[in-house]
Write a protein that holds these residues in place. Structure first.
Motif, mmCIF file in Angstrom:
data_model
loop_
_atom_site.group_PDB
_atom_site.id
_atom_site.type_symbol
_atom_site.label_atom_id
_atom_site.label_comp_id
_atom_site.label_asym_id
_atom_site.label_seq_id
_atom_site.Cartn_x
_atom_site.Cartn_y
_atom_site.Cartn_z
ATOM 1 N N UNK A 149 0.840 -1.194 0.000
ATOM 2 C CA UNK A 149 0.000 0.000 0.000
ATOM 3 C C UNK A 149 0.879 1.250 0.000
ATOM 4 N N UNK A 150 0.258 2.402 -0.258
ATOM 5 C CA UNK A 150 0.990 3.661 -0.199
ATOM 6 C C UNK A 150 1.261 4.058 1.238
ATOM 7 N N UNK A 151 2.398 4.734 1.443
ATOM 8 C CA UNK A 151 2.743 5.235 2.775
ATOM 9 C C UNK A 151 1.613 6.050 3.387
ATOM 10 N N UNK A 152 0.924 6.840 2.563
ATOM 11 C CA UNK A 152 -0.126 7.733 3.057
ATOM 12 C C UNK A 152 -1.240 6.986 3.771
ATOM 13 N N UNK A 153 -1.448 5.720 3.427
ATOM 14 C CA UNK A 153 -2.521 4.932 4.028
ATOM 15 C C UNK A 153 -2.048 4.014 5.151
ATOM 16 N N UNK A 154 -0.754 3.942 5.370
ATOM 17 C CA UNK A 154 -0.220 2.909 6.260
ATOM 18 C C UNK A 154 -0.588 3.094 7.730
ATOM 19 N N UNK A 155 -0.557 4.317 8.227
ATOM 20 C CA UNK A 155 -0.854 4.527 9.644
ATOM 21 C C UNK A 155 -2.306 4.160 9.972
ATOM 22 N N UNK A 156 -3.227 4.629 9.127
ATOM 23 C CA UNK A 156 -4.642 4.324 9.339
ATOM 24 C C UNK A 156 -4.892 2.821 9.251
ATOM 25 N N UNK A 157 -4.283 2.172 8.262
ATOM 26 C CA UNK A 157 -4.457 0.724 8.124
ATOM 27 C C UNK A 157 -3.917 -0.003 9.348
ATOM 28 N N UNK A 158 -2.755 0.396 9.815
ATOM 29 C CA UNK A 158 -2.166 -0.253 10.984
ATOM 30 C C UNK A 158 -3.085 -0.131 12.194
ATOM 31 N N UNK A 159 -3.651 1.047 12.406
ATOM 32 C CA UNK A 159 -4.566 1.258 13.531
ATOM 33 C C UNK A 159 -5.815 0.389 13.413
ATOM 34 N N UNK A 160 -6.365 0.293 12.222
ATOM 35 C CA UNK A 160 -7.585 -0.504 12.022
ATOM 36 C C UNK A 160 -7.312 -2.003 12.156
ATOM 37 N N UNK A 161 -6.152 -2.460 11.735
ATOM 38 C CA UNK A 161 -5.806 -3.869 11.921
ATOM 39 C C UNK A 161 -5.696 -4.192 13.412
ATOM 40 N N UNK A 162 -5.102 -3.286 14.173
ATOM 41 C CA UNK A 162 -4.991 -3.488 15.627
ATOM 42 C C UNK A 162 -6.382 -3.533 16.254
ATOM 43 N N UNK A 163 -7.264 -2.613 15.840
ATOM 44 C CA UNK A 163 -8.641 -2.614 16.364
ATOM 45 C C UNK A 163 -9.353 -3.926 16.061
ATOM 46 N N UNK A 164 -9.047 -4.523 14.906
ATOM 47 C CA UNK A 164 -9.667 -5.786 14.518
ATOM 48 C C UNK A 164 -8.972 -7.003 15.104
ATOM 49 N N UNK A 165 -7.980 -6.779 15.987
ATOM 50 C CA UNK A 165 -7.204 -7.857 16.613
ATOM 51 C C UNK A 165 -6.396 -8.683 15.620
ATOM 52 N N UNK A 166 -5.889 -8.031 14.590
ATOM 53 C CA UNK A 166 -5.020 -8.701 13.618
ATOM 54 C C UNK A 166 -3.592 -8.221 13.822
ATOM 55 N N UNK A 167 -2.686 -9.173 13.895
ATOM 56 C CA UNK A 167 -1.266 -8.847 14.021
ATOM 57 C C UNK A 167 -0.689 -8.658 12.626
ATOM 58 N N UNK A 168 0.170 -7.664 12.498
ATOM 59 C CA UNK A 168 0.784 -7.401 11.204
ATOM 60 C C UNK A 168 2.201 -6.882 11.399
ATOM 61 N N UNK A 169 3.048 -7.187 10.467
ATOM 62 C CA UNK A 169 4.394 -6.626 10.422
ATOM 63 C C UNK A 169 4.424 -5.666 9.245
ATOM 64 N N UNK A 170 4.894 -4.453 9.502
ATOM 65 C CA UNK A 170 4.928 -3.399 8.482
ATOM 66 C C UNK A 170 6.368 -3.177 8.044
#
Length: 108
Positions: free
Chosen positions: A8-29
């Motif tokens: 994804x684009x950098x511009x969307x990364x922070x919001x996506x990371x926050x929403x993945x955490x809210x959904x209880x999904x672990x991710x490595x960026x």
């Protein structure tokens, strides 16, 4: 289990990371660079159970948007440097996702 690679684009990364955490999904960026515009991207590595893949894809789709960007044609086609000088509008952003099977998952 599935492995989702989401570019994804950098511009969307922070919001996506926050929403993945809210959904209880672990991710490595990981920081990455696109080949087309050579712009900053992020690659998310997300391991999920097969039945949760659609949930993750929904979060990605809601948070990663396409947008218009102007670039000079010489950036796209260096051989046209002398004849084209007007900026050209291109669509960028969104997400590119690869979904791969996982043979084995171990957490220590």
């Amino acid at each position: 289990m599935k492995l989702i690679l989401a570019i994804i684009q950098d511009k969307d990364s922070q919001q996506l990371q926050e929403e993945l955490v809210k959904g209880n999904f672990r991710a490595t960026k990981l920081p990455s660079t696109g080949g087309f515009l050579k712009a900053g991207n992020c690659t998310f590595i997300i391991g999920v159970e097969e039945e949760k893949v659609d949930d993750v894809l929904t979060i990605i789709k809601k948070n990663c948007h396409t947008r218009s960007q102007f670039v000079t044609p010489t950036f796209l086609m260096p051989e046209a440097a002398s004849s084209l000088t007007e900026p050209v509008e291109v669509q960028v952003g969104g997400a590119t996702c690869f979904i791969l099977p996982v043979d084995k998952f171990v957490r220590f």
